[in-house]
Design a protein around this motif. Structure first.
Motif, mmCIF file in Angstrom:
data_model
loop_
_atom_site.group_PDB
_atom_site.id
_atom_site.type_symbol
_atom_site.label_atom_id
_atom_site.label_comp_id
_atom_site.label_asym_id
_atom_site.label_seq_id
_atom_site.Cartn_x
_atom_site.Cartn_y
_atom_site.Cartn_z
ATOM 1 N N GLU A 164 -23.312 -31.851 15.598
ATOM 2 C CA GLU A 164 -23.353 -32.813 16.704
ATOM 3 C C GLU A 164 -23.889 -32.150 17.970
ATOM 4 O OE1 GLU A 164 -20.586 -33.854 13.600
ATOM 5 O OE2 GLU A 164 -20.484 -32.132 14.944
ATOM 6 N N ARG A 165 -23.390 -30.962 18.257
ATOM 7 C CA ARG A 165 -23.846 -30.240 19.449
ATOM 8 C C ARG A 165 -25.317 -29.880 19.314
ATOM 9 N NH1 ARG A 165 -20.684 -27.046 23.013
ATOM 10 N NH2 ARG A 165 -19.182 -28.680 22.647
ATOM 11 N N PHE A 166 -25.727 -29.497 18.114
ATOM 12 C CA PHE A 166 -27.135 -29.187 17.880
ATOM 13 C C PHE A 166 -28.004 -30.392 18.203
ATOM 14 C CE2 PHE A 166 -30.877 -29.411 15.177
ATOM 15 C CZ PHE A 166 -31.513 -28.217 15.492
ATOM 16 N N MET A 167 -27.618 -31.569 17.708
ATOM 17 C CA MET A 167 -28.413 -32.779 17.957
ATOM 18 C C MET A 167 -28.417 -33.139 19.442
ATOM 19 S SD MET A 167 -30.015 -33.532 15.334
ATOM 20 C CE MET A 167 -30.735 -35.046 15.939
ATOM 21 N N GLU A 168 -27.288 -32.986 20.114
ATOM 22 C CA GLU A 168 -27.243 -33.253 21.560
ATOM 23 C C GLU A 168 -28.230 -32.348 22.297
ATOM 24 O OE1 GLU A 168 -23.261 -32.659 22.975
ATOM 25 O OE2 GLU A 168 -22.441 -34.183 21.618
ATOM 26 N N ASN A 169 -28.197 -31.072 21.989
ATOM 27 C CA ASN A 169 -29.095 -30.117 22.640
ATOM 28 C C ASN A 169 -30.550 -30.401 22.300
ATOM 29 O OD1 ASN A 169 -26.917 -28.804 23.805
ATOM 30 N ND2 ASN A 169 -26.805 -27.265 22.197
ATOM 31 N N PHE A 170 -30.812 -30.709 21.046
ATOM 32 C CA PHE A 170 -32.169 -31.010 20.606
ATOM 33 C C PHE A 170 -32.703 -32.249 21.322
ATOM 34 C CE2 PHE A 170 -35.179 -33.114 17.737
ATOM 35 C CZ PHE A 170 -36.089 -32.097 17.517
ATOM 36 N N ASN A 171 -31.903 -33.304 21.344
ATOM 37 C CA ASN A 171 -32.321 -34.542 22.011
ATOM 38 C C ASN A 171 -32.560 -34.312 23.499
ATOM 39 O OD1 ASN A 171 -32.295 -36.052 19.695
ATOM 40 N ND2 ASN A 171 -30.199 -36.782 19.984
ATOM 41 N N SER A 172 -31.717 -33.535 24.125
ATOM 42 C CA SER A 172 -31.864 -33.231 25.544
ATOM 43 C C SER A 172 -33.189 -32.517 25.814
ATOM 44 C CB SER A 172 -30.685 -32.377 26.008
ATOM 45 O OG SER A 172 -30.876 -31.958 27.324
ATOM 46 N N ILE A 173 -33.528 -31.560 24.977
ATOM 47 C CA ILE A 173 -34.781 -30.820 25.136
ATOM 48 C C ILE A 173 -35.978 -31.753 24.952
ATOM 49 C CG2 ILE A 173 -36.249 -29.035 24.096
ATOM 50 C CD1 ILE A 173 -33.584 -27.515 23.501
ATOM 51 N N VAL A 174 -35.939 -32.583 23.921
ATOM 52 C CA VAL A 174 -37.039 -33.514 23.661
ATOM 53 C C VAL A 174 -37.209 -34.485 24.834
ATOM 54 C CG1 VAL A 174 -37.801 -35.435 22.185
ATOM 55 C CG2 VAL A 174 -36.916 -33.330 21.154
ATOM 56 N N CYS A 175 -36.115 -35.013 25.323
ATOM 57 C CA CYS A 175 -36.186 -35.955 26.433
ATOM 58 C C CYS A 175 -36.767 -35.297 27.684
ATOM 59 C CB CYS A 175 -34.806 -36.549 26.716
ATOM 60 S SG CYS A 175 -34.232 -37.636 25.402
ATOM 61 N N ARG A 176 -36.340 -34.074 27.963
ATOM 62 C CA ARG A 176 -36.880 -33.361 29.119
ATOM 63 C C ARG A 176 -38.376 -33.098 28.947
ATOM 64 N NH1 ARG A 176 -32.192 -29.738 29.140
ATOM 65 N NH2 ARG A 176 -33.553 -28.396 27.939
ATOM 66 N N ARG A 177 -38.768 -32.673 27.762
ATOM 67 C CA ARG A 177 -40.183 -32.368 27.506
ATOM 68 C C ARG A 177 -41.056 -33.617 27.626
ATOM 69 N NH1 ARG A 177 -41.327 -27.171 28.145
ATOM 70 N NH2 ARG A 177 -40.076 -25.861 26.823
ATOM 71 N N LEU A 178 -40.511 -34.736 27.160
ATOM 72 C CA LEU A 178 -41.275 -35.997 27.222
ATOM 73 C C LEU A 178 -41.081 -36.714 28.551
ATOM 74 C CD1 LEU A 178 -40.605 -37.341 23.607
ATOM 75 C CD2 LEU A 178 -42.659 -36.187 24.466
ATOM 76 N N ASP A 179 -40.206 -36.152 29.376
ATOM 77 C CA ASP A 179 -39.899 -36.710 30.682
ATOM 78 C C ASP A 179 -39.453 -38.176 30.566
ATOM 79 O OD1 ASP A 179 -39.523 -36.457 33.405
ATOM 80 O OD2 ASP A 179 -41.548 -37.230 33.852
ATOM 81 N N ILE A 180 -38.486 -38.378 29.645
ATOM 82 C CA ILE A 180 -37.923 -39.708 29.460
ATOM 83 C C ILE A 180 -36.411 -39.643 29.597
ATOM 84 C CG2 ILE A 180 -39.802 -40.536 27.978
ATOM 85 C CD1 ILE A 180 -37.970 -40.037 25.564
ATOM 86 N N LYS A 181 -35.825 -40.792 29.893
ATOM 87 C CA LYS A 181 -34.378 -40.857 29.995
ATOM 88 C C LYS A 181 -33.822 -41.170 28.613
ATOM 89 C CE LYS A 181 -30.613 -43.048 32.400
ATOM 90 N NZ LYS A 181 -30.206 -44.035 33.382
ATOM 91 N N CYS A 182 -32.859 -40.424 28.207
ATOM 92 C CA CYS A 182 -32.247 -40.635 26.879
ATOM 93 C C CYS A 182 -30.797 -41.021 27.004
ATOM 94 C CB CYS A 182 -32.355 -39.377 26.036
ATOM 95 S SG CYS A 182 -34.025 -38.933 25.596
#
Length: 182
Positions: A164-182
């Protein structure tokens, strides 16, 4: 990583040191045997045996009769061993990081790891040893000083590696890179 936190029961903890490993000379299991000769605690190795390592296993059992060896255990049996042991001893040298150390922490078991390869990654520095003398000292320290606070801190540290923590961190990185709100 499997989360064994549900198996944690402080009343089941024993002065038991386990090693989870393939049974082969390359895994530095001699360290476990040598420690079993000098320390009054229970030692066990649970792992997998390849047919080509049968002679090594027989020789090891003959030289170190105090080490209980269990082969090809199920995941439930592994969880039971990890939940009863106070220490997981990882003697292998120059191994990559492995999930067993985190699984041990998730059930309140101290992971003592060799200071080589990827093994020390994610493991508190107090649980890393450089030689047999240090390992011996740390085994005594953590068996004698084992308590509920230590167990809870290990469980908490293991949560940082949960899926779960891995997915949270992964999603956070992707959202930041794509400059989108997640």
């Amino acid at each position: 990583m499997k989360n064994y936190e549900k198996f944690f029961d402080p009343l089941r903890k024993e002065d038991l040191i386990i090693t989870v490993s393939r049974i082969t000379k390359e895994k530095n299991l001699e360290l476990v045997g040598r420690l079993s000769e000098t320390l009054p605690y229970k030692f066990a190795i649970i792992g997998f045996l390849r047919e080509r390592d049968t002679d090594y296993l027989n020789s090891f059992k003959h030289r170190y009769p105090r080490v209980d060896i269990r082969m090809n255990v199920s995941e439930d049996e592994k969880a039971d061993w990890l939940s009863r042991a106070k220490i997981l001893l990882h003697p292998a040298i120059n191994e990559p990081f492995g999930a067993t150390k985190l699984e041990a922490m998730s059930c309140g078991t101290v992971p003592l790891v060799n200071n080589s390869g990827g093994s020390p990654e994610g493991i508190p520095s107090d649980f890393i040893y450089n030689n047999i003398e240090e390992c011996n000292t740390k085994i005594k320290k953590y068996l004698d000083g084992y308590d509920g606070a230590l167990a809870r801190s290990l469980i908490e540290k293991s949560r940082a590696f949960s899926p779960e923590r891995f997915m949270e961190n992964f999603n956070s990185i992707v959202c930041r890179r794509l400059d989108i709100k997640c």
